[in-house]
Motif scaffolding. Structure first.
Motif, PDB file in Angstrom:
ATOM      1  N   LEU A   1       1.459  -8.392   2.280  1.00  0.00           N
ATOM      2  CA  LEU A   1       1.372  -8.995   3.608  1.00  0.00           C
ATOM      3  C   LEU A   1       1.875 -10.437   3.583  1.00  0.00           C
ATOM      4  O   LEU A   1       2.569 -10.878   4.510  1.00  0.00           O
ATOM      5  CB  LEU A   1      -0.068  -8.937   4.097  1.00  0.00           C
ATOM      6  N   ARG A   2       1.543 -11.167   2.526  1.00  0.00           N
ATOM      7  CA  ARG A   2       2.027 -12.544   2.419  1.00  0.00           C
ATOM      8  C   ARG A   2       3.560 -12.586   2.356  1.00  0.00           C
ATOM      9  O   ARG A   2       4.196 -13.454   2.952  1.00  0.00           O
ATOM     10  CB  ARG A   2       1.426 -13.221   1.194  1.00  0.00           C
ATOM     11  N   GLU A   3       4.152 -11.628   1.630  1.00  0.00           N
ATOM     12  CA  GLU A   3       5.612 -11.577   1.576  1.00  0.00           C
ATOM     13  C   GLU A   3       6.204 -11.324   2.957  1.00  0.00           C
ATOM     14  O   GLU A   3       7.213 -11.932   3.341  1.00  0.00           O
ATOM     15  CB  GLU A   3       6.048 -10.476   0.603  1.00  0.00           C
ATOM     16  N   ARG A   4       5.584 -10.431   3.715  1.00  0.00           N
ATOM     17  CA  ARG A   4       6.071 -10.171   5.073  1.00  0.00           C
ATOM     18  C   ARG A   4       6.003 -11.424   5.944  1.00  0.00           C
ATOM     19  O   ARG A   4       6.938 -11.753   6.679  1.00  0.00           O
ATOM     20  CB  ARG A   4       5.237  -9.062   5.721  1.00  0.00           C
ATOM     21  N   VAL A   5       4.873 -12.116   5.857  1.00  0.00           N
ATOM     22  CA  VAL A   5       4.689 -13.306   6.693  1.00  0.00           C
ATOM     23  C   VAL A   5       5.674 -14.403   6.302  1.00  0.00           C
ATOM     24  O   VAL A   5       6.262 -15.077   7.159  1.00  0.00           O
ATOM     25  CB  VAL A   5       3.231 -13.803   6.585  1.00  0.00           C
ATOM     26  N   VAL A   6       5.885 -14.583   5.005  1.00  0.00           N
ATOM     27  CA  VAL A   6       6.839 -15.600   4.549  1.00  0.00           C
ATOM     28  C   VAL A   6       8.247 -15.270   5.017  1.00  0.00           C
ATOM     29  O   VAL A   6       9.014 -16.146   5.444  1.00  0.00           O
ATOM     30  CB  VAL A   6       6.774 -15.732   3.017  1.00  0.00           C
ATOM     31  N   LEU A   7       8.627 -13.981   4.948  1.00  0.00           N
ATOM     32  CA  LEU A   7       9.945 -13.585   5.423  1.00  0.00           C
ATOM     33  C   LEU A   7      10.118 -13.847   6.909  1.00  0.00           C
ATOM     34  O   LEU A   7      11.233 -14.115   7.374  1.00  0.00           O
ATOM     35  CB  LEU A   7      10.182 -12.105   5.123  1.00  0.00           C
ATOM     36  N   ALA A   8       9.026 -13.771   7.655  1.00  0.00           N
ATOM     37  CA  ALA A   8       9.083 -14.068   9.086  1.00  0.00           C
ATOM     38  C   ALA A   8       8.999 -15.557   9.370  1.00  0.00           C
ATOM     39  O   ALA A   8       9.053 -15.964  10.539  1.00  0.00           O
ATOM     40  CB  ALA A   8       7.965 -13.324   9.814  1.00  0.00           C
ATOM     41  N   GLY A   9       8.838 -16.382   8.316  1.00  0.00           N
ATOM     42  CA  GLY A   9       8.768 -17.833   8.499  1.00  0.00           C
ATOM     43  C   GLY A   9       7.394 -18.360   8.832  1.00  0.00           C
ATOM     44  O   GLY A   9       7.262 -19.505   9.283  1.00  0.00           O
ATOM     45  N   GLY A  10       6.360 -17.550   8.625  1.00  0.00           N
ATOM     46  CA  GLY A  10       5.012 -17.971   8.986  1.00  0.00           C
ATOM     47  C   GLY A  10       4.155 -18.304   7.781  1.00  0.00           C
ATOM     48  O   GLY A  10       4.628 -18.398   6.653  1.00  0.00           O
TER      49      GLY A  10
END
Length: 396
Positions: A357-366
């Protein structure tokens, strides 16, 4: 035949034909010298031509076997020894050619000088019947011979360097391709694991929560038991269908096209599904507008992971999902649960939940934060950038 023995045979074959060429190259020098000596000289003072000359040439050819271990020393010894043997001229030229493959001017200059001096000393050994000429004219043929040997050696050395460079480049390219292939395989494994987690973790956590209620609650009515068993069956069936869809996509099955990705609009249905499975969850939100597909999909996965963790680690807890945001600002997501109030089964952790989930959020810039709260609860919060899709001046 093994690879080592084949390589050894090829190496000895290469040595043999080079020595044969050197021996044959010295024969014309020896025949010319024999033709220029006075008649009857070979039986008196020139007996060296028939005995010592071939013996020195043979020693020089043997020494050439060590030219790769000690190239400069062997080249100097062979060229100096050729001063007493016209038949050794071929060995001297091979030594000069070999040292030239290293393309080191100082070494080449030393061996060329030794070759020129040795060629002039032959005039003092054999009384050749030739008209008197200047020293410069006597140096012309040795210089041409040495220049030819040096040119061939330098060309061979340059070709070896080019082949070595091409081989190293090919090996480097192969290593890079192997590294990229390994990285692609690792990324594909992570993608498969993330897809499997997204599909199964939430659904199976709800099934495990309902099964835990059946195991520990013995005071339920028959209707409650029937509803729980029905929920477990429905959840298991849905999990199998979703798993089949994911496996079909991973196999590239044309009969199983990739299903549409969830977005922010699917969050209420997710909450309703969790509530129907027995999770005490409420949804509140003040979201104005429709975010991009990436932001909406990431928001859905955050809520899904938060509900999954609440069902897995805090059975019976009250869960609240809060969404807030507008275009041009951030989309804020918060999932908060109280402490567990009911016993539950021990559900194994996948290891891909919050990490993926952290990887997803980082990819979205969050940004993503999670922490325990006072009273034994837990809080999962995220902030996702929501840029305004309208360009400046578009509505002017």
């Amino acid at each position: 035949m093994s690879t080592d023995s084949a390589s050894r045979s090829a190496r000895w074959l290469g040595q043999a034909w080079r020595l044969a060429v050197a021996a044959l190259l010295g024969i014309p020098f020896w025949l010319v010298t024999a033709a220029l000596v006075p008649p009857g000289c070979a039986a008196t003072t020139c007996s060296w031509l028939a005995t010592g000359d071939p013996l020195i040439a043979l020693v020089c050819l043997v020494l050439l076997l060590w030219r790769r271990r000690s190239p400069l020393a062997v080249a100097v010894v062979v060229t100096v020894a050729s001063a007493g043997s016209t038949l050794a001229a071929g060995a001297a030229l091979l030594a000069l050619c070999s040292i030239s493959t290293r393309r080191r001017p100082a070494e080449i200059g030393v061996v060329v000088l030794a070759f020129l001096v040795s060629s002039q000393l032959l005039y003092g050994i054999y009384p050749l019947e030739v008209p008197p000429v200047s020293v410069w004219l006597r140096l012309v043929f040795p210089l041409l011979s040495a220049g030819t040997a040096v040119s061939i050696g330098v060309a061979i050395g340059a070709r070896r360097v080019e082949l070595r460079s091409l081989r190293e480049r090919a090996e480097s390219t192969e290593r890079e391709q192997n590294a990229r292939a390994a990285q692609a395989r690792a990324q594909e494994r992570n993608r498969i694991a993330r897809e499997m987690h997204d599909v199964l973790a939430h659904r199976m956590s709800l099934v495990a929560m309902q099964a835990g209620v059946l195991e520990h609650r013995h005071d339920l009515s028959s209707e409650d038991n029937r509803l729980l068993v029905s929920g477990i069956a429905d959840g298991s069936r849905q999990a199998l269908e979703e798993l089949r869809d994911v496996l079909g996509v991973l196999r590239g099955d044309p009969d199983h096209p990739e299903p549409p990705q969830p977005s922010l609009d699917h969050v209420p249905a997710l909450v309703t599904d969790s509530r129907a499975s027995g999770l005490d969850v409420t949804l509140t939100g003040t979201v104005t507008g429709r975010p991009s597909a990436l932001v909406g999909r990431t928001c859905y996965r955050i809520v899904q992971e938060g509900l999954t963790n609440a069902a897995k680690h805090a059975p019976g807890a009250q869960v609240s999902v809060t969404l807030a945001g507008t275009a041009g600002d951030d989309l804020r997501v918060e999932i908060r649960n109280s402490r567990a109030t009911a016993p539950g089964g021990r559900t194994p952790a996948s290891g891909f939940g919050l990490l993926g989930l952290r990887e997803r959020v980082v990819l979205a810039g969050g940004t993503l934060e999670h922490e325990p709260t006072p009273g034994g609860g837990y809080r999962l919060t995220a902030r996702l950038p929501w840029p305004d899709q309208n360009l400046p001046g578009e509505n002017a």
